[in-house]
Design a protein around this motif. Structure first.
Motif, PDB file in Angstrom:
ATOM      1  N   ALA A 167       0.829  -1.201   0.000  1.00  0.00           N
ATOM      2  CA  ALA A 167       0.000   0.000   0.000  1.00  0.00           C
ATOM      3  C   ALA A 167       0.866   1.254   0.000  1.00  0.00           C
ATOM      4  O   ALA A 167       0.575   2.238  -0.691  1.00  0.00           O
ATOM      5  N   GLU A 168       1.945   1.214   0.778  1.00  0.00           N
ATOM      6  CA  GLU A 168       2.860   2.356   0.834  1.00  0.00           C
ATOM      7  C   GLU A 168       3.470   2.630  -0.539  1.00  0.00           C
ATOM      8  O   GLU A 168       3.554   3.779  -0.985  1.00  0.00           O
ATOM      9  N   LYS A 169       3.894   1.565  -1.212  1.00  0.00           N
ATOM     10  CA  LYS A 169       4.529   1.700  -2.517  1.00  0.00           C
ATOM     11  C   LYS A 169       3.555   2.278  -3.541  1.00  0.00           C
ATOM     12  O   LYS A 169       3.883   3.178  -4.314  1.00  0.00           O
ATOM     13  N   ILE A 170       2.331   1.746  -3.544  1.00  0.00           N
ATOM     14  CA  ILE A 170       1.333   2.223  -4.507  1.00  0.00           C
ATOM     15  C   ILE A 170       1.004   3.688  -4.249  1.00  0.00           C
ATOM     16  O   ILE A 170       0.969   4.512  -5.166  1.00  0.00           O
ATOM     17  N   ALA A 171       0.762   4.024  -2.963  1.00  0.00           N
ATOM     18  CA  ALA A 171       0.302   5.366  -2.630  1.00  0.00           C
ATOM     19  C   ALA A 171       1.365   6.425  -2.839  1.00  0.00           C
ATOM     20  O   ALA A 171       1.075   7.524  -3.328  1.00  0.00           O
ATOM     21  N   THR A 172       2.595   6.116  -2.475  1.00  0.00           N
ATOM     22  CA  THR A 172       3.625   7.157  -2.467  1.00  0.00           C
ATOM     23  C   THR A 172       4.558   7.128  -3.670  1.00  0.00           C
ATOM     24  O   THR A 172       5.313   8.068  -3.884  1.00  0.00           O
ATOM     25  N   GLU A 173       4.509   6.051  -4.452  1.00  0.00           N
ATOM     26  CA  GLU A 173       5.416   5.967  -5.597  1.00  0.00           C
ATOM     27  C   GLU A 173       4.689   5.690  -6.902  1.00  0.00           C
ATOM     28  O   GLU A 173       4.755   6.482  -7.843  1.00  0.00           O
ATOM     29  N   PHE A 174       3.967   4.556  -6.978  1.00  0.00           N
ATOM     30  CA  PHE A 174       3.291   4.205  -8.226  1.00  0.00           C
ATOM     31  C   PHE A 174       2.270   5.257  -8.624  1.00  0.00           C
ATOM     32  O   PHE A 174       2.151   5.623  -9.790  1.00  0.00           O
ATOM     33  N   PHE A 175       1.513   5.734  -7.624  1.00  0.00           N
ATOM     34  CA  PHE A 175       0.434   6.670  -7.939  1.00  0.00           C
ATOM     35  C   PHE A 175       0.963   7.967  -8.560  1.00  0.00           C
ATOM     36  O   PHE A 175       0.557   8.332  -9.677  1.00  0.00           O
ATOM     37  N   PRO A 176       1.845   8.686  -7.894  1.00  0.00           N
ATOM     38  CA  PRO A 176       2.307   9.949  -8.514  1.00  0.00           C
ATOM     39  C   PRO A 176       3.085   9.730  -9.796  1.00  0.00           C
ATOM     40  O   PRO A 176       2.971  10.525 -10.731  1.00  0.00           O
ATOM     41  N   ASN A 177       3.889   8.661  -9.865  1.00  0.00           N
ATOM     42  CA  ASN A 177       4.638   8.412 -11.095  1.00  0.00           C
ATOM     43  C   ASN A 177       3.705   8.142 -12.270  1.00  0.00           C
ATOM     44  O   ASN A 177       3.883   8.670 -13.369  1.00  0.00           O
ATOM     45  N   ALA A 178       2.725   7.276 -12.047  1.00  0.00           N
ATOM     46  CA  ALA A 178       1.818   6.900 -13.134  1.00  0.00           C
ATOM     47  C   ALA A 178       0.996   8.095 -13.603  1.00  0.00           C
ATOM     48  O   ALA A 178       0.795   8.292 -14.805  1.00  0.00           O
ATOM     49  N   ILE A 179       0.485   8.905 -12.648  1.00  0.00           N
ATOM     50  CA  ILE A 179      -0.284  10.088 -13.026  1.00  0.00           C
ATOM     51  C   ILE A 179       0.570  11.025 -13.868  1.00  0.00           C
ATOM     52  O   ILE A 179       0.133  11.572 -14.889  1.00  0.00           O
ATOM     53  N   SER A 180       1.820  11.213 -13.447  1.00  0.00           N
ATOM     54  CA  SER A 180       2.728  12.085 -14.194  1.00  0.00           C
ATOM     55  C   SER A 180       2.928  11.565 -15.613  1.00  0.00           C
ATOM     56  O   SER A 180       2.890  12.332 -16.581  1.00  0.00           O
ATOM     57  N   GLN A 181       3.142  10.260 -15.747  1.00  0.00           N
ATOM     58  CA  GLN A 181       3.363   9.666 -17.064  1.00  0.00           C
ATOM     59  C   GLN A 181       2.113   9.771 -17.940  1.00  0.00           C
ATOM     60  O   GLN A 181       2.201  10.016 -19.139  1.00  0.00           O
ATOM     61  N   ILE A 182       0.944   9.583 -17.346  1.00  0.00           N
ATOM     62  CA  ILE A 182      -0.311   9.676 -18.103  1.00  0.00           C
ATOM     63  C   ILE A 182      -0.510  11.094 -18.630  1.00  0.00           C
ATOM     64  O   ILE A 182      -0.863  11.306 -19.795  1.00  0.00           O
TER      65      ILE A 182
END
Length: 624
Positions: free
Chosen positions: A188-203
């Protein structure tokens, strides 16, 4: 006049044999009660009847399954009824202890009963079973899935992503105590603090039209990591609510804790690519829900985007290959030596024709969306940025010119695709242009996910979203809130099969919850002092509310199952009536036919005797 062949006698004999055969069949139907005793009686009717019999048998078992489910739910609810009674007694003792008219010694005796009640609640949670299935699973039984909830707010104006920890696993008590690892905190920590902002930025980098539509607005979302439908089912889903106009609200992404865990983010994990692809896919859904709410919801009479487009476009972000929807195409790509190698075009064409776009939105829907993006960008080389740029034109047409989906697609594909029928036709006929594109796409995506938000179509593994958050990216974590008291958590569930086929709609999920002092928030509750007793009143009140909520859930579920049993009974009744009309003998009609055939047999016997006498007339002729 002939004596070698008595044709009349042969004719009568043939009729007699036919009548005897009819009599035999009449007797068989009358004695068995069935008018179809073998395939020869009615081949088509037998096939229909046997299919109906299989369905009736399955539905009868489904009725039993639903009734067993009712019994299970009643068992759970009965145990919670007793827990309610015990909590009420604890409340009584807490209120009593909170009064200043009692000594510490007397409060100690009250607390002794409170602790015994807590022990009994724990025992009920551990020992209540139904057919050896624990109904209140918890730590130590290997069934706990865990839950983590994060509130996420995107602020494009200040280029930040704020992550608030709303709830974390295994802290349902909210009153301290040790925290056991659920196997999902790191995920959950990884998704919330890393995957989420990175993916939004890439999109947003890949689709500027979506970023511009968001502008400086803040987007509030929640991330839930919890059990959805068990392992190898739905991996995740994006959820949102909306009014008749304006921006959506209540936006969430839920990730199935049964499919992903902390092990999924470890180096070399086979789930790493699938996890990152899934997160990118669902975040693409969320962005589209926020920026194109009318098309994603169909509100106010707007034309709702078809599933192949919503899922296929989300796959552009997540990639069309990590979750095995195009595994057959991957195998074909292994035989292709270059993007211009057309040796496998026949196999590619057969694959395109094998499925419909509507019937396979995650697989063929991805290929269709990618092809539309490719055409909208003017064709040329097949690249991720090229496909994304073309799809961005479609998004811009929908958002800024208020065009319908197919009008936007038609405009930017030169009229090649104007409707759903055109999309299906391209695949059904293995259009040469589409076949060439898919071949090139498959080749360029070798070893990768086929995502258009990455550096290349061949990027895969744990590199789809990225390994760490850079400070110069559009989004980064700026705050972590404290962890408030938790809530009752569904730790696992069972599924009841209440239908006659494997359709997932025939599965009813029964969530099972932990039932112990930790889960109820009374792990450290005591009434040894007046202050402790006053705190205990609130803690026990919260526990009572939680049990009430669960009893409401199980009560509603029991009502649903009772309706299910009633409906299944109606279906079985009508199917049985239909099968009976096909298979069963109408005794009155069968008896009527039997009497008729019996008369015909007797008549045939009499006529056979007469026919056998005809050659005697030759003797009279000879004697003359």
């Amino acid at each position: 006049m002939r004596i070698q062949h008595n044709i009349t006698s042969l004719n009568v004999y043939r009729n007699l044999c036919g009548n005897n055969s009819s009599i035999a069949k009449n007797l068989e139907k009358l004695s068995s009660g069935y008018k179809i005793n073998r395939a020869g009686d009615d081949a088509a009717g037998l096939a229909v009847s046997e299919k109906m019999r299989a369905q009736i048998t399955s539905l009868n078992q489904a009725v039993q399954n639903a009734e067993d489910g009712i019994s299970l739910v009643q068992t759970v609810e009965g145990a919670m009824t007793e827990v309610h009674t015990m909590l009420n007694r604890m409340m009584e003792l807490s209120v009593q202890s909170a009064s200043g008219t009692y000594t510490d010694e007397e409060r100690s005796m009250m607390d002794a009963e409170v602790q015994q009640i807590k022990t009994e609640i724990s025992r009920i949670g551990k020992t209540t079973t139904f057919n050896s299935i624990r109904l209140f699973p918890g730590e130590g039984d290997g069934s706990k899935e865990g839950i983590a909830t994060y509130g996420i707010t995107l602020d494009l104006q200040n280029r930040t992503c704020e992550v608030d920890y709303i709830n974390m696993p295994n802290n349902a008590s909210g009153v301290g105590g040790s925290r056991a690892a659920s196997g999902h905190e790191a995920l959950a920590e990884k998704i919330a603090t890393e995957f989420f902002p990175n993916a939004i930025s890439q999109i947003f980098d890949a689709f500027p039209a979506l970023k511009n539509e968001v502008g400086s607005e803040k987007i509030g979302m929640e991330l839930h990591v919890r059990n959805i439908d068990g392992k190898n089912g739905m991996l995740a889903y994006a959820q949102f609510s909306f009014y008749k106009d304006g921006r959506p609200f209540g936006m969430q992404i839920r990730v199935d804790a049964a499919d992903f865990s902390d092990a999924s983010i470890e180096a070399g994990s086979p789930d790493a690519e699938k996890l990152e692809s899934t997160i990118a896919h669902e975040l693409m859904h969320s962005v589209m829900q926020y920026t194109m709410t009318d098309g994603m919801s169909g509100r106010n009479g707007a034309q709702k985007f078809p599933e192949w487009f919503t899922e296929g476009t989300a796959q552009l972000a997540g990639g069309g290959f990590p979750t095995n929807w195009n595994s057959e195409l991957e195998q074909i790509a292994k035989q292709i030596t270059s993007s211009t190698d057309g040796s496998q075009d026949g196999a590619v064409g057969n694959y395109l024709k094998k499925y419909s776009v509507a019937g396979r939105p995650y697989g063929h829907g991805y290929l269709a969306s990618a092809y539309i993006g490719y055409l909208a960008n003017g064709g040329g080389a097949v690249t991720g940025p090229g496909i994304a740029a073309g799809m961005d034109k479609i998004f811009d047409e929908i958002i800024n010119n208020k065009a319908s989906l197919y009008d936007a697609i038609s405009k930017h594909t030169g009229g090649k695709i104007k409707s759903m029928a055109d999309v299906e036709q391209l695949f059904r006929q293995a259009d040469p242009g589409l076949t060439t594109f898919v071949r090139q796409l498959a080749f360029e995506s070798k070893g990768g996910a086929g995502s258009v938000i990455t550096a290349g179509l061949n990027v895969g593994g744990n590199s789809i979203i990225g390994d760490s958050v850079k400070t110069d990216q559009a989004f980064h974590v700026v705050d972590k809130a404290t962890i408030p008291p938790g809530e009752m958590v569904s730790v696992t569930g069972i599924q009841l099969m209440v239908g006659s086929d494997s359709n997932k709609d025939n599965l009813i999920n029964v969530e099972l919850f932990a039932m112990n002092p930790d889960a109820l928030g009374i792990a450290v509750t005591n009434v040894l002092g007046q202050e402790d007793a006053r705190a205990a009143i609130q803690e026990i009140n919260d526990g009572i509310d939680k049990v009430s909520s669960l009893r409401g859930y199980y009560g509603a579920l029991q009502n649903r199952l009772e309706h299910t049993v009633s409906n299944l009974g109606n279906v079985v009744e009508n199917l049985s009536a239909s099968e009976s009309r096909i298979r069963d003998t109408d005794m009155a009609m069968a008896m009527m036919e039997y009497v008729r055939n019996q008369i015909l047999v007797q008549s045939s016997q009499a006529m056979l005797s007469q026919a056998n006498q005809q050659p005697n007339s030759v003797l009279q002729l000879l004697s003359a």
